[in-house]
Design an enzyme around this catalytic site. Structure first.
Site, PDB file in Angstrom:
ATOM      1  CE  LYS A  10       0.894   1.303   4.447  1.00  0.00           C
ATOM      2  NZ  LYS A  10       1.671   2.482   4.815  1.00  0.00           N
ATOM      3  N   GLY A  99       9.602  -0.804   4.882  1.00  0.00           N
ATOM      4  CA  GLY A  99       9.703   0.259   3.886  1.00  0.00           C
ATOM      5  C   GLY A  99       8.580   1.276   3.917  1.00  0.00           C
ATOM      6  N   GLY A 100       7.580   1.104   4.794  1.00  0.00           N
ATOM      7  CA  GLY A 100       6.444   2.025   4.793  1.00  0.00           C
ATOM      8  C   GLY A 100       5.389   1.628   3.782  1.00  0.00           C
ATOM      9  CB  ALA A 102       1.324  -2.179   4.710  1.00  0.00           C
ATOM     10  N   GLY A 103       4.432  -4.140   4.247  1.00  0.00           N
ATOM     11  CA  GLY A 103       4.844  -5.490   3.859  1.00  0.00           C
ATOM     12  C   GLY A 103       4.588  -6.522   4.954  1.00  0.00           C
ATOM     13  N   GLY A 104       4.916  -6.182   6.189  1.00  0.00           N
ATOM     14  CA  GLY A 104       4.678  -7.114   7.304  1.00  0.00           C
ATOM     15  C   GLY A 104       3.191  -7.323   7.526  1.00  0.00           C
ATOM     16  CB  SER A 105       0.335  -4.937   7.529  1.00  0.00           C
ATOM     17  OG  SER A 105       0.862  -4.129   8.549  1.00  0.00           O
ATOM     18  CB  ALA A 106       1.195  -7.423   2.856  1.00  0.00           C
ATOM     19  CG  ASP A 138      -0.809   0.049   8.186  1.00  0.00           C
ATOM     20  OD1 ASP A 138      -1.644   0.869   8.597  1.00  0.00           O
ATOM     21  OD2 ASP A 138       0.363   0.350   7.886  1.00  0.00           O
TER      22      ASP A 138
HETATM   23  O1  C5P Z   1      -0.462  -1.205  14.716  1.00  0.00           O
HETATM   24  P1  C5P Z   1       0.967  -1.522  14.460  1.00  0.00           P
HETATM   25  O2  C5P Z   1       1.481  -2.633  15.308  1.00  0.00           O
HETATM   26  O3  C5P Z   1       1.287  -1.718  13.009  1.00  0.00           O
HETATM   27  O4  C5P Z   1       1.749  -0.228  14.885  1.00  0.00           O
HETATM   28  C1  C5P Z   1       3.144  -0.219  15.018  1.00  0.00           C
HETATM   29  C2  C5P Z   1       3.556   0.972  15.854  1.00  0.00           C
HETATM   30  O5  C5P Z   1       3.323   2.182  15.136  1.00  0.00           O
HETATM   31  C3  C5P Z   1       2.790   1.131  17.148  1.00  0.00           C
HETATM   32  O6  C5P Z   1       3.399   0.396  18.183  1.00  0.00           O
HETATM   33  C4  C5P Z   1       2.895   2.628  17.411  1.00  0.00           C
HETATM   34  O7  C5P Z   1       4.159   2.951  17.918  1.00  0.00           O
HETATM   35  C5  C5P Z   1       2.846   3.197  16.012  1.00  0.00           C
HETATM   36  N1  C5P Z   1       1.482   3.594  15.599  1.00  0.00           N
HETATM   37  C6  C5P Z   1       0.897   4.711  16.151  1.00  0.00           C
HETATM   38  N2  C5P Z   1      -0.365   5.098  15.782  1.00  0.00           N
HETATM   39  C7  C5P Z   1      -1.034   4.387  14.851  1.00  0.00           C
HETATM   40  C8  C5P Z   1      -0.460   3.245  14.254  1.00  0.00           C
HETATM   41  C9  C5P Z   1       0.808   2.860  14.657  1.00  0.00           C
HETATM   42  O8  C5P Z   1       1.497   5.388  17.000  1.00  0.00           O
HETATM   43  N3  C5P Z   1      -2.246   4.784  14.481  1.00  0.00           N
END
Ligand code: C5P
Length: 298
Positions: A10, A99-100, A102-106, A138
């Site tokens: 994404k 990389g920003g 969302a590869g891990g989320s994917a 994500d």
């Molecule tokens: O939700 P996820 O585990 O992908 O988020 C990773 C980190 O990114 C969170 O631990 C937090 O530090 C930050 N984050 C945030 N606010 C969000 C999404 C992510 O601060 N809405």
């Protein structure tokens, strides 16, 4: 028997970030667009799982332990259905690591869908999306794909209509950026300021609905970009090189360090990619387009 799921990367065409909440997360107005860079996750029965393997150019940067979202997805689904997560998950990785995009989320969304098909749990779509939201902010979007507005911490999705295809060049950087570190830098940079409530831009949503690349270019915004640039100042050179090469607009993708360049057409994107590639400001470039569908069983 095994099941393979293909899942897209994404880019955030709008990433509006609010002040840190008491739980440390940030409220977002996060407009996601799924683009055609893909990972594939194959789930195969294997006792004593979940076991994760990974192939691809950056495979050595992918954690293979229980911190991998693919492993956590298998565990979460197995726990919900009272079974053991006896599965081998192989990730064929093409999405940039950390990389920003969302590869891990994917991989989390893909593993969830693959295990669900393999185990025939009969889980409903809302149930799967609930597990996605538990795995990470994500992950629901990786499952859904297309284009969507994410609110809350990004996990509450409203699907969006898109009236055309948008052409992009992505410049990959050396090494990743940690998402929590970029949010912490956002907090540091905005300390003592009044951070407004994040709201989706009506102009941007209209540009998406019309499929108007010029209008979208004028409205792209990423509130994490100053933080990513602060941690990785060299990204400014990449952004400038892409703009000079003829991109309609340039921005950091999500928490970076991948940079994204919106182009007028597929042909224009090829030209921008060629110039960027020769600029020496990035590791490699990829040309692609979106929206594309979310996680799909092959
Ligand atoms: O939700 P996820 O585990 O992908 O988020 C990773 C980190 O990114 C969170 O631990 C937090 O530090 C930050 N984050 C945030 N606010 C969000 C999404 C992510 O601060 N809405």
């Amino acid at each position: 028997m095994s099941v393979t799921v293909r899942v897209p990367a994404k880019v955030n065409v709008q990433l509006a970030v609010g002040a840190a909440r008491p739980d440390g997360f940030h409220d977002l107005a996060n407009v996601f667009l799924a683009v055609g860079l893909y990972d594939e996750v194959t789930a195969t029965p294997s006792p004593g799982g979940p076991r994760v393997t990974c192939s691809g150019p950056d495979a050595d940067q992918v954690p293979l332990d229980r911190t991998n979202l693919a492993a956590r997805a298998a565990e979460a689904l197995a726990a919900r259905y009272g079974r053991t997560p006896d599965v081998h998950l192989h990730i064929a990785k093409d999405i940039p690591v950390a990389g920003g995009m969302a590869g891990g989320s994917a991989d989390g969304a893909a593993a969830l869908l693959a295990c669900d098909a393999l185990w025939q749990t009969g889980a409903s779509r809302p149930e799967l999306l609930e597990i996605c939201a538990e795995l990470g902010s994500d992950v629901p979007f990786s499952m859904v794909g297309g284009a969507a507005l994410g609110t809350g911490r990004g996990e509450m999705l409203t699907e969006l209509e898109v009236g055309g295809t948008f052409h992009w060049v992505f410049a990959l950087a050396d090494g990743g950026l940690s998402t929590p570190a970029v949010f912490r830098e956002f907090d540091r940079l905005t300390e003592g300021t009044d951070v407004p409530e994040p709201v989706a831009s009506p102009e941007l949503l209209t540009a998406l609905a019309k499929g108007d690349a010029h209008a979208l270019a004028a409205t792209l915004v990423n509130d994490l970009q100053p933080a990513a640039l602060s941690l990785r100042p060299s990204l400014a050179d990449t952004l400038a090189a892409g703009t000079a090469a003829g991109a309609l607009a340039a921005l950091v993708s999500g928490s970076g360090p991948t940079t994204a360049f919106l182009c007028e057409s597929a042909a224009a994107a090829e030209k921008v990619a060629e110039t960027l590639s020769a600029s020496g400001t990035c590791r490699s470039v990829r040309v692609t387009a979106g929206p594309v569908p979310g996680a799909t069983v092959l």
